[in-house]
Design a protein around this motif. Structure first.
Motif, mmCIF file in Angstrom:
data_model
loop_
_atom_site.group_PDB
_atom_site.id
_atom_site.type_symbol
_atom_site.label_atom_id
_atom_site.label_comp_id
_atom_site.label_asym_id
_atom_site.label_seq_id
_atom_site.Cartn_x
_atom_site.Cartn_y
_atom_site.Cartn_z
ATOM 1 N N GLN A 81 -5.832 4.529 -2.669
ATOM 2 C CA GLN A 81 -5.653 4.186 -1.258
ATOM 3 C C GLN A 81 -5.357 2.697 -1.093
ATOM 4 O O GLN A 81 -4.542 2.308 -0.237
ATOM 5 C CB GLN A 81 -6.881 4.583 -0.452
ATOM 6 N N GLN A 82 -5.994 1.860 -1.919
ATOM 7 C CA GLN A 82 -5.706 0.430 -1.845
ATOM 8 C C GLN A 82 -4.281 0.146 -2.293
ATOM 9 O O GLN A 82 -3.579 -0.669 -1.698
ATOM 10 C CB GLN A 82 -6.689 -0.356 -2.704
ATOM 11 N N MET A 83 -3.836 0.841 -3.328
ATOM 12 C CA MET A 83 -2.449 0.711 -3.764
ATOM 13 C C MET A 83 -1.501 1.117 -2.647
ATOM 14 O O MET A 83 -0.475 0.460 -2.410
ATOM 15 C CB MET A 83 -2.201 1.569 -4.997
ATOM 16 N N LEU A 84 -1.831 2.197 -1.953
ATOM 17 C CA LEU A 84 -0.977 2.680 -0.867
ATOM 18 C C LEU A 84 -0.955 1.689 0.285
ATOM 19 O O LEU A 84 0.102 1.452 0.889
ATOM 20 C CB LEU A 84 -1.474 4.050 -0.389
ATOM 21 N N MET A 144 -1.013 -10.906 3.534
ATOM 22 C CA MET A 144 -2.410 -11.306 3.616
ATOM 23 C C MET A 144 -3.274 -10.091 3.304
ATOM 24 O O MET A 144 -3.132 -9.040 3.934
ATOM 25 C CB MET A 144 -2.731 -11.865 5.000
ATOM 26 N N LEU A 145 -4.165 -10.238 2.337
ATOM 27 C CA LEU A 145 -4.983 -9.131 1.849
ATOM 28 C C LEU A 145 -6.448 -9.439 2.098
ATOM 29 O O LEU A 145 -6.967 -10.467 1.643
ATOM 30 C CB LEU A 145 -4.740 -8.928 0.352
ATOM 31 N N ASP A 146 -7.125 -8.526 2.792
ATOM 32 C CA ASP A 146 -8.533 -8.728 3.134
ATOM 33 C C ASP A 146 -9.405 -7.845 2.243
ATOM 34 O O ASP A 146 -9.456 -6.630 2.417
ATOM 35 C CB ASP A 146 -8.760 -8.393 4.614
ATOM 36 N N GLU A 147 -10.093 -8.460 1.292
ATOM 37 C CA GLU A 147 -11.028 -7.784 0.389
ATOM 38 C C GLU A 147 -10.408 -6.577 -0.325
ATOM 39 O O GLU A 147 -10.938 -5.465 -0.257
ATOM 40 C CB GLU A 147 -12.283 -7.335 1.162
ATOM 41 N N PRO A 148 -9.309 -6.759 -1.041
ATOM 42 C CA PRO A 148 -8.721 -5.609 -1.733
ATOM 43 C C PRO A 148 -9.595 -5.046 -2.850
ATOM 44 O O PRO A 148 -9.391 -3.911 -3.280
ATOM 45 C CB PRO A 148 -7.407 -6.178 -2.300
ATOM 46 N N SER A 149 -10.580 -5.809 -3.332
ATOM 47 C CA SER A 149 -11.448 -5.319 -4.408
ATOM 48 C C SER A 149 -12.655 -4.542 -3.905
ATOM 49 O O SER A 149 -13.408 -3.984 -4.707
ATOM 50 C CB SER A 149 -11.936 -6.499 -5.263
ATOM 51 N N LEU A 150 -12.836 -4.473 -2.591
ATOM 52 C CA LEU A 150 -14.043 -3.892 -2.019
ATOM 53 C C LEU A 150 -14.223 -2.435 -2.450
ATOM 54 O O LEU A 150 -13.352 -1.595 -2.245
ATOM 55 C CB LEU A 150 -13.990 -3.969 -0.495
ATOM 56 N N GLY A 154 8.012 -11.787 9.122
ATOM 57 C CA GLY A 154 7.727 -11.614 7.695
ATOM 58 C C GLY A 154 6.277 -11.732 7.301
ATOM 59 O O GLY A 154 5.970 -11.881 6.115
ATOM 60 N N ILE A 155 5.351 -11.645 8.260
ATOM 61 C CA ILE A 155 3.920 -11.725 7.968
ATOM 62 C C ILE A 155 3.317 -10.333 8.052
ATOM 63 O O ILE A 155 3.466 -9.649 9.070
ATOM 64 C CB ILE A 155 3.200 -12.665 8.961
ATOM 65 N N VAL A 156 2.629 -9.903 7.010
ATOM 66 C CA VAL A 156 1.983 -8.599 7.019
ATOM 67 C C VAL A 156 0.525 -8.772 6.603
ATOM 68 O O VAL A 156 0.206 -9.587 5.746
ATOM 69 C CB VAL A 156 2.717 -7.594 6.099
ATOM 70 N N HIS A 157 -0.345 -8.007 7.238
ATOM 71 C CA HIS A 157 -1.789 -8.128 7.066
ATOM 72 C C HIS A 157 -2.346 -6.790 6.601
ATOM 73 O O HIS A 157 -2.282 -5.801 7.335
ATOM 74 C CB HIS A 157 -2.405 -8.549 8.408
ATOM 75 N N VAL A 158 -2.883 -6.743 5.379
ATOM 76 C CA VAL A 158 -3.542 -5.542 4.867
ATOM 77 C C VAL A 158 -5.024 -5.679 5.191
ATOM 78 O O VAL A 158 -5.738 -6.462 4.570
ATOM 79 C CB VAL A 158 -3.324 -5.377 3.357
ATOM 80 N N LEU A 159 -5.480 -4.900 6.163
ATOM 81 C CA LEU A 159 -6.844 -5.031 6.655
ATOM 82 C C LEU A 159 -7.857 -4.509 5.644
ATOM 83 O O LEU A 159 -7.554 -3.677 4.788
ATOM 84 C CB LEU A 159 -7.002 -4.266 7.967
ATOM 85 N N GLU A 160 -9.074 -5.000 5.766
ATOM 86 C CA GLU A 160 -10.166 -4.504 4.939
ATOM 87 C C GLU A 160 -10.410 -3.021 5.226
ATOM 88 O O GLU A 160 -10.316 -2.567 6.365
ATOM 89 C CB GLU A 160 -11.439 -5.293 5.253
ATOM 90 N N GLY A 161 -10.695 -2.257 4.182
ATOM 91 C CA GLY A 161 -11.066 -0.864 4.390
ATOM 92 C C GLY A 161 -9.963 0.151 4.139
ATOM 93 O O GLY A 161 -10.142 1.333 4.424
ATOM 94 N N ARG A 162 -8.799 -0.295 3.614
ATOM 95 C CA ARG A 162 -7.745 0.642 3.204
ATOM 96 C C ARG A 162 -7.404 1.639 4.316
ATOM 97 O O ARG A 162 -7.567 2.843 4.176
ATOM 98 C CB ARG A 162 -8.174 1.399 1.937
ATOM 99 N N GLY A 207 1.306 -1.016 -0.831
ATOM 100 C CA GLY A 207 2.668 -0.511 -0.857
ATOM 101 C C GLY A 207 3.253 -0.364 0.531
ATOM 102 O O GLY A 207 4.427 -0.693 0.771
ATOM 103 N N ARG A 208 2.438 0.118 1.450
ATOM 104 C CA ARG A 208 2.900 0.272 2.834
ATOM 105 C C ARG A 208 3.244 -1.091 3.433
ATOM 106 O O ARG A 208 4.224 -1.228 4.174
ATOM 107 C CB ARG A 208 1.815 0.980 3.650
ATOM 108 N N ALA A 209 2.440 -2.110 3.106
ATOM 109 C CA ALA A 209 2.728 -3.456 3.594
ATOM 110 C C ALA A 209 4.057 -3.959 3.040
ATOM 111 O O ALA A 209 4.832 -4.617 3.754
ATOM 112 C CB ALA A 209 1.599 -4.400 3.207
ATOM 113 N N LEU A 210 4.350 -3.640 1.794
ATOM 114 C CA LEU A 210 5.600 -4.093 1.182
ATOM 115 C C LEU A 210 6.820 -3.459 1.843
ATOM 116 O O LEU A 210 7.921 -4.026 1.780
ATOM 117 C CB LEU A 210 5.597 -3.786 -0.314
ATOM 118 N N MET A 211 6.643 -2.297 2.472
ATOM 119 C CA MET A 211 7.760 -1.641 3.145
ATOM 120 C C MET A 211 8.253 -2.429 4.351
ATOM 121 O O MET A 211 9.354 -2.193 4.841
ATOM 122 C CB MET A 211 7.351 -0.231 3.583
#
Length: 262
Positions: free
Chosen positions: A147-150, A164-170, A85-93, A153-157
């Motif tokens: 792209q950040q939304m996607l 875990m979100l890495d710099e989503p505002s970048l 149940g751990i998902v990592h959204v990497l920096e850079g979309r 969203g992909r992580a939620l799937m």
């Protein structure tokens, strides 16, 4: 939702470079926690230690423990951690540019039953209706915010318990940052999903998280409830000045004064 616990974690790259040293932090069940600090402070390394993505960068956890509920994550590979149940959204979309938003969501699905897939995909589109509107576009032609939304969203799937979100505002405009942070908070509240958010935008981040850790040179130098940190004079002076961006040249001075220990 399980609790994430790091205790005295040390990470070394190439068996030489000590990237983080003695990092301890907690994300309570359904909690929303930020990890703040400058580039190179060790924030992304901390996330990769949790998700199991240090190996490709020749990094390794050499000391400490990382637990997710009753599970010892250090005994698991990255795919097993995703299954827990751990998902990592990497920096850079890092979306699949040649696929549509819907195809990106399908690519992230490993849940089996199609009925459940439809339910979760519809949930993603409820959070991010713009993705449905751009359904026929290739992801590479989406805006940075889309792209950040996607990516989220992909992580939620994956049906995570902790994201875990890495710099989503970048690279995003202040208005888009506000929108995406509001959606992240909504996901946390509605779904009870734990969130560990790495950010440099301290002002915007402390408005949405429950608590935060400040990391410098691989070490946690301050932590506490978000509301308390916002009132701390050192945080106000060194982290919340100048349009909400951190004055990292000045940060070294609070290490000398250490008023937050009083």
């Amino acid at each position: 939702m399980p609790k994430l616990t790091l205790e005295n974690v040390e990470v070394i790259y190439d068996k030489v470079f000590l990237a983080i040293k003695g990092v301890s932090l907690e994300v309570e069940e359904g909690g929303m926690v930020a990890l703040l600090g400058a580039n190179g402070a060790g924030k992304s390394t901390t996330l990769k230690a949790v998700s199991g993505l240090l190996g490709p960068e020749r990094g390794a956890v050499t000391r400490g423990t990382i637990r997710f509920g009753d599970d010892d994550l250090l005994r698991m590979g990255a795919p097993q951690r995703v299954a827990r149940g751990i998902v990592h959204v990497l920096e850079g979309r890092r979306v699949f540019d040649h696929l549509t938003p819907d195809e990106n969501l399908i690519a992230a699905w490993h849940g089996g039953r199609s009925g459940k897939f439809d339910e979760i995909r519809d949930r993603v589109y409820e959070y991010f209706p713009r993705l449905r509107e751009r359904g026929r576009s290739k992801a590479g032609y989406l805006s940075g915010g889309e792209q950040q939304m996607l990516a989220i969203g992909r992580a939620l799937m994956t049906q995570p318990k902790l994201i875990m979100l890495d710099e989503p505002s970048l690279g995003l405009s202040p208005l888009l940052v506000q929108d995406i942070f509001a959606i992240i908070r909504e996901i946390n509240r509605k779904d009870g999903l734990g969130v560990l958010l790495v950010e440099q935008n301290a002002a915007a981040t402390l408005d949405i998280v429950d608590s935060a850790y400040l990391i410098e040179n691989g070490q946690v130098v301050m932590s506490g409830r978000a509301a308390t940190l916002k009132e701390n004079p050192d945080v106000q002076e060194f982290y919340l000045g100048g349009a909400g961006r951190v004055d990292y040249h000045a940060v070294r001075h609070y290490r000398r004064r250490k008023r937050w220990l009083s």
